[in-house]
Design an enzyme around this catalytic site. Structure first.
Site, PDB file in Angstrom:
ATOM      1  N   ASP A  10       0.848  -1.202   0.000  1.00 32.39           N
ATOM      2  CA  ASP A  10       0.000   0.000   0.000  1.00 32.39           C
ATOM      3  C   ASP A  10       0.890   1.261   0.000  1.00 32.39           C
ATOM      4  O   ASP A  10       0.866   2.029   0.955  1.00 32.39           O
ATOM      5  CB  ASP A  10      -0.953  -0.004   1.217  1.00 32.39           C
ATOM      6  N   HIS A 240       9.371  -0.260   8.629  1.00 27.44           N
ATOM      7  CA  HIS A 240       8.683  -1.519   8.960  1.00 27.44           C
ATOM      8  C   HIS A 240       8.714  -2.538   7.811  1.00 27.44           C
ATOM      9  O   HIS A 240       9.016  -3.707   8.017  1.00 27.44           O
ATOM     10  CB  HIS A 240       7.204  -1.245   9.260  1.00 27.44           C
TER      11      HIS A 240
HETATM   12  O1  RIB Z   1       2.355  -0.307  11.060  1.00 27.96           O
HETATM   13  C1  RIB Z   1       3.241  -0.190   9.996  1.00 27.96           C
HETATM   14  C2  RIB Z   1       2.590  -0.598   8.686  1.00 27.96           C
HETATM   15  O2  RIB Z   1       1.486   0.267   8.467  1.00 27.96           O
HETATM   16  C3  RIB Z   1       3.471  -0.447   7.480  1.00 27.96           C
HETATM   17  O3  RIB Z   1       3.130  -1.429   6.525  1.00 27.96           O
HETATM   18  C4  RIB Z   1       3.132   0.927   6.977  1.00 27.96           C
HETATM   19  O4  RIB Z   1       3.387   1.051   5.582  1.00 27.96           O
HETATM   20  C5  RIB Z   1       1.668   1.045   7.311  1.00 27.96           C
HETATM   21  O5  RIB Z   1       0.883   0.530   6.308  1.00 27.96           O
HETATM   22 CA    CA Z   2       2.784  -0.804   4.133  1.00 27.39          CA
END
Ligand code: RIB
Ligand code: CA
Length: 313
Positions: A10, A240
């Site tokens: 995303d 992340h």
């Molecule tokens: O909590 C972190 C996640 O949430 C990652 O995938 C970031 O891109 C958001 O979508």
């Molecule tokens: Ca993400």
């Protein structure tokens, strides 16, 4: 041998960092980017993914997936973290390329049938497309080699509510379907990703090592850092989404804990990833759940250097 993956994403600033990492990693062969709502609406996620593929000058299919969770209200997105455009309002070029004819879920099923037992699915957004793919092809767990997820918070607090991480919170019903499907699943959640802050110096090094892709990450990360640096003395951000990919290239950097997991779906516990490590409970209700693994520790200096080295290739 390179590892075939499908990245379900995303984009999103940390998604961009992860996607470019995957493009750069010699250990990884990206068969396609399948997009989903989450940080931004799915239409924007799909266009952003096309932009990243074009910036990297690659010819990789990009699919548009679902824009809504399995149940409940439409997402309100995370523009306050990723900017109005998902890339920190840097005014990136609109893509010229076209989206693949198949939806994200259809593409996942098609590729899984084409390469049985060879593909690792790497969802780095809400798990909605993966749950839809399971509906289209109930044998998917037998066709897919493994699923490495960015999401969840097993033994640490959430980032949307006290108990829920954003990707799981965005579609908890889909997450429960995916975590219960009985495949080789590893969760890379806030336990490891929120434990390793990256500072401005880190993104500057990415830009220096790789002016085009690292430069894009460094530029778009400024907005992202504004968000993450509120109430902190130092300026930091978190990448992340790159963690499950780094595990493919260099698994020795991570410690995993095996156990059983369920996803909270009632309003208060929505998106909670409740985790029972193996042997921690006599309850058959828990012990009869499929086993999964959770990344619980990562070597910080090694992972940081690994990201830099991979961007430098
Ligand atoms: O909590 C972190 C996640 O949430 C990652 O995938 C970031 O891109 C958001 O979508
Ligand atoms: Ca993400």
């Amino acid at each position: 041998m390179t590892q075939k993956i499908i990245l379900d994403t995303d984009p999103g600033i940390d998604d961009a960092m992860a996607i470019f990492y995957a493009f750069q990693a010699p250990e990884i062969d990206v068969l396609g980017l399948t997009t989903v709502f989450g940080n931004v609406p799915v239409e924007m996620a799909a266009q952003n993914a096309l932009s990243l593929v074009e910036l990297a000058e690659l010819d990789i299919p990009v699919c548009k997936g679902t824009g809504v969770p399995h149940y409940g209200p439409k997402s309100t997105f995370a523009h306050f973290v990723h900017g109005d455009d998902g890339f920190g309002n840097i005014g990136h070029h609109a893509p010229k390329g076209k989206l693949h004819d198949l939806s994200s879920a259809e593409f996942i099923v098609q590729q899984a049938r084409k390469y049985p037992g060879e593909i690792i699915l790497v969802p780095i957004g809400p798990l909605s497309n993966i749950a839809l793919a399971l509906k289209l092809e109930p044998e998917l767990p037998k066709l897919i080699k493994a699923v490495y997820i960015m999401g969840g918070a097993a033994l640490v607090p959430g980032n949307v509510t006290p108990v829920a991480e954003a990707n799981i919170w965005n579609d908890p019903i889909a997450a429960d379907i995916v975590f219960s499907a009985g495949w080789d699943l590893i969760m890379f959640g806030l336990d490891v990703t929120y434990d390793l802050p990256f500072d401005g110096g880190f993104v500057d090094i990415l830009a220096e090592k790789n002016p085009k892709l690292g430069g894009f990450v460094a530029k778009s990360s400024q907005f992202y850092m504004d968000f993450y640096s509120q109430n902190r003395e130092e300026r930091v951000c978190f990448f992340h989404d790159a963690f499950p990919l780094a595990y493919i290239a260099s698994p020795d950097m991570f410690e995993l804990t095996e156990g059983h997991m369920r996803i909270g779906t009632d309003p208060l516990m929505k998106g909670q990833t409740s985790f029972a490590p193996v042997g921690s409970t006599p309850s058959d209700l828990w012990n009869d759940m499929p086993l999964i693994k959770v990344a619980t520790k990562v070597d910080h200096p090694k992972l940081t250097q690994h990201f830099i080295d991979t961007y430098a290739k």
